[in-house]
Each structure stands twice: as C-alpha cells, then as structure tokens.
Design a protein around this motif. Structure first.
Motif, PDB file in Angstrom:
ATOM      1  N   THR A  84     -69.985 -24.800  53.298  1.00 50.38           N
ATOM      2  CA  THR A  84     -68.877 -23.798  52.834  1.00 50.38           C
ATOM      3  C   THR A  84     -68.770 -24.179  51.377  1.00 50.38           C
ATOM      4  O   THR A  84     -68.370 -23.531  50.556  1.00 50.38           O
ATOM      5  CB  THR A  84     -67.680 -23.895  53.329  1.00 50.38           C
ATOM      6  N   TYR A  85     -68.855 -25.753  51.065  1.00 43.97           N
ATOM      7  CA  TYR A  85     -68.514 -26.288  49.898  1.00 43.97           C
ATOM      8  C   TYR A  85     -69.540 -26.963  49.524  1.00 43.97           C
ATOM      9  O   TYR A  85     -70.458 -27.629  50.040  1.00 43.97           O
ATOM     10  CB  TYR A  85     -67.155 -27.053  50.004  1.00 43.97           C
ATOM     11  N   VAL A  86     -69.624 -27.127  47.860  1.00 44.39           N
ATOM     12  CA  VAL A  86     -70.319 -27.986  47.502  1.00 44.39           C
ATOM     13  C   VAL A  86     -69.859 -29.391  47.284  1.00 44.39           C
ATOM     14  O   VAL A  86     -68.854 -29.635  46.606  1.00 44.39           O
ATOM     15  CB  VAL A  86     -70.687 -27.459  45.836  1.00 44.39           C
ATOM     16  N   LEU A 183     -69.855 -25.344  39.281  1.00 43.74           N
ATOM     17  CA  LEU A 183     -68.850 -24.401  39.680  1.00 43.74           C
ATOM     18  C   LEU A 183     -69.317 -23.844  41.253  1.00 43.74           C
ATOM     19  O   LEU A 183     -68.526 -23.833  42.047  1.00 43.74           O
ATOM     20  CB  LEU A 183     -68.605 -23.163  39.002  1.00 43.74           C
ATOM     21  N   TRP A 184     -70.722 -23.573  41.278  1.00 42.46           N
ATOM     22  CA  TRP A 184     -71.240 -23.147  42.423  1.00 42.46           C
ATOM     23  C   TRP A 184     -72.555 -23.389  42.712  1.00 42.46           C
ATOM     24  O   TRP A 184     -73.280 -23.757  41.859  1.00 42.46           O
ATOM     25  CB  TRP A 184     -70.861 -21.531  42.497  1.00 42.46           C
ATOM     26  N   LYS A 186     -76.545 -22.104  45.330  1.00 46.00           N
ATOM     27  CA  LYS A 186     -77.122 -21.133  46.190  1.00 46.00           C
ATOM     28  C   LYS A 186     -77.890 -22.084  46.870  1.00 46.00           C
ATOM     29  O   LYS A 186     -78.695 -22.780  46.508  1.00 46.00           O
ATOM     30  CB  LYS A 186     -77.857 -20.070  45.139  1.00 46.00           C
ATOM     31  N   ARG A 215     -81.294 -26.101  47.304  1.00 47.98           N
ATOM     32  CA  ARG A 215     -80.104 -25.756  46.431  1.00 47.98           C
ATOM     33  C   ARG A 215     -80.382 -25.525  44.937  1.00 47.98           C
ATOM     34  O   ARG A 215     -80.824 -26.600  44.399  1.00 47.98           O
ATOM     35  CB  ARG A 215     -79.123 -27.022  46.710  1.00 47.98           C
ATOM     36  N   THR A 217     -77.942 -25.326  41.765  1.00 48.74           N
ATOM     37  CA  THR A 217     -76.735 -25.674  41.152  1.00 48.74           C
ATOM     38  C   THR A 217     -76.296 -25.015  39.937  1.00 48.74           C
ATOM     39  O   THR A 217     -77.179 -24.921  38.960  1.00 48.74           O
ATOM     40  CB  THR A 217     -76.229 -27.119  41.319  1.00 48.74           C
ATOM     41  N   GLU A 220     -70.280 -23.051  34.997  1.00 43.60           N
ATOM     42  CA  GLU A 220     -68.909 -22.308  35.078  1.00 43.60           C
ATOM     43  C   GLU A 220     -69.762 -21.027  34.445  1.00 43.60           C
ATOM     44  O   GLU A 220     -68.840 -19.879  34.371  1.00 43.60           O
ATOM     45  CB  GLU A 220     -67.876 -22.697  34.411  1.00 43.60           C
ATOM     46  N   ASP A 222     -72.689 -19.978  34.838  1.00 43.18           N
ATOM     47  CA  ASP A 222     -73.789 -19.395  35.732  1.00 43.18           C
ATOM     48  C   ASP A 222     -75.044 -19.889  34.892  1.00 43.18           C
ATOM     49  O   ASP A 222     -76.211 -19.187  35.603  1.00 43.18           O
ATOM     50  CB  ASP A 222     -73.798 -17.841  35.931  1.00 43.18           C
TER      51      ASP A 222
END
Length: 257
Positions: A84-86, A183-184, A186, A215, A217, A220, A222
């Motif tokens: 769910t989280y990085v 920030l996020w 995939k 993954r 990374t 912010e 993108d």
C-alpha cells in the motif's frame, strides 16, 4: 485435539488446521521438529497418504521445512510487506522487530539496457549507476536488490563510501542527492525460480521459488528517479495488498451527496 472422522470436513484439512494452530499459538516454535509420518498416523489413526499430503502442502507454503534423513521442522514466520505504501527495507524490518543489515556487492557506471532507459525516461547518451546489494534480516540473507539510477541525478553517489552504504539505508542516502521528495511508485510482483548464483547468495537450494518485485519510483513532478528490483526468498517473504470494494465506496459517496 482429535480428528472428527464423521465430520464433512476432509481429514487432511482437519490435520492441517491442527498443525497450523500449534504453530500460530506457539506450541510449535521455529526449529521444533514435527511428528514423523508414522507418529502422525498412529496418533490420529489416519493413512500415511493423508499425512504426507498435509506435510507436503505446509512445506510448499513455507510453514515447515523437510530435511532428508532428519524430519520436518517449523520454519521462521514469513516477513509480510504491504504494497500500500512506499517504504524502505530498514523501516520494514524495524517495524517487525528484526535487525536489518546490508552488503554492497557491486557498484559501477554503465550504459543502460533499453528496458532500463525506457523505465527511467533516459536519453540515448545518458548513463546509469548500477548498485547490487544483499539485504539481511537478523543476519539471514533474504533479498537481492538491484538498483538503477540516472547518473545525471545521482553522480555524487559514486563518492559515497562502501562503509556508509552498508551502514545506512540506501533510500536515506539517495534522498540527500535529490531536490524533490519521492511521492509515489509503480510496483509489480511475480513468482520466479532462483538461479544458481542467486540461490547461493541467498543461502537456499537452486530452483526454489523466489518473489521478484520491480519498482519505479517517481518524484512530485512524476519524474522517474529510480528503477529497482528486489528478489526475495519466497520461503521467508510474502506480500499483502489491501483492497476495497470500489462500487460500494462510490455508492456511499452518492448517498452522502
């Protein structure tokens, strides 16, 4: 606890629940030896085929380990990671009461493979920094980490000493070289068979299952700033994903409006 021969629940499922209950309650601890097949048969008055099926299933699922000529033993519980989280490897281990450690195996500057260049949105002349790490939990090797970094962003990382890389979490070090926060990400997970060299580093048998996590990374804006693969021992690791009923949530929002 006895098996109920008149129950509609198959005997192998009943026996499985008994063994798992003993493991989960702590009556059987990691390293404890299980009854032999003949002892299970005598204790529960069941066939050797039933016992063998349960033991085989539990071994395949990582609850026990069979050692030729010695018997079956309870394994250490698997490390569970939520997708769910990085988060960092160090944080994950500390949250589980485990001691994280790491060993730097390789670090070099090289031309990226086409897949890496695409993942990191690199130009044809761009270089990458390749880093290979062996990650430990309580002194036990559990993961091979391959990291690919855009050289134009992380070029100063090549000045970081091997001692510091092995002392601190890699994410913590890399964050000192970027201006914008992560920030996020995939991420994907798939089952693979460990190759001979990988199995040797992870101290397991060749051709046993592994979990390959890939993954990318993003910051912010993108911008992809890191591509990394984690190759976990499947006997010591599993992933958990929280899922929600989207239709139910949408209906709830409509009602609230």
């Amino acid at each position: 606890m006895l098996l109920e021969k008149t129950s509609p629940v198959p005997l192998h499922i009943q026996l499985r629940k008994i063994i798992l209950s003993m493991i989960e309650s702590g009556k059987l601890k990691p390293g404890d030896k299980l009854f032999s097949e003949s002892e299970f048969c005598k204790k529960y008055n069941i066939s050797r085929m039933t016992v063998r099926r349960v033991i085989s299933d539990l071994a395949n699922e990582g609850y026990i380990q069979r050692v030729a000529g010695k018997g079956s033993f309870v394994c250490e519980p698997k490390i569970i990671e939520k997708l769910t989280y990085v988060s960092t490897f160090t944080d994950d281990m500390i949250c589980r009461g485990l001691m994280p450690d790491r060993k730097l195996l390789e670090r070099r500057i090289e031309d990226p493979y086409p897949k890496i260049a695409e993942m990191l949105n690199l130009d044809s002349e761009d270089k990458i920094i390749y880093v290979k790490m062996l990650l430990y939990a309580n002194h036990e090797p559990i993961c091979l980490q391959n990291v690919y970094l855009p050289y134009r962003i992380f070029f100063k990382f090549m000045e970081t000493s091997e001692e510091e890389i092995e002392r601190r979490d890699l994410c913590e070090i890399l964050n000192t070289f970027i201006d914008r926060p992560v920030l996020w990400a995939k991420q994907s997970v798939e089952a693979v068979l460990l190759k001979a060299k990988e199995a040797k580093l992870l101290e397991v048998s060749t051709n046993i299952p592994g979990l390959l996590c890939e993954r990318v990374t993003f910051d912010e804006l993108d911008t992809p700033i890191e591509y990394v693969t984690f190759l976990y021992r499947a006997d010591r690791y599993k992933f958990m994903i929280d899922k929600r009923n989207v239709l139910h949530q949408n209906n709830k929002r409509s009602i609230e409006k």
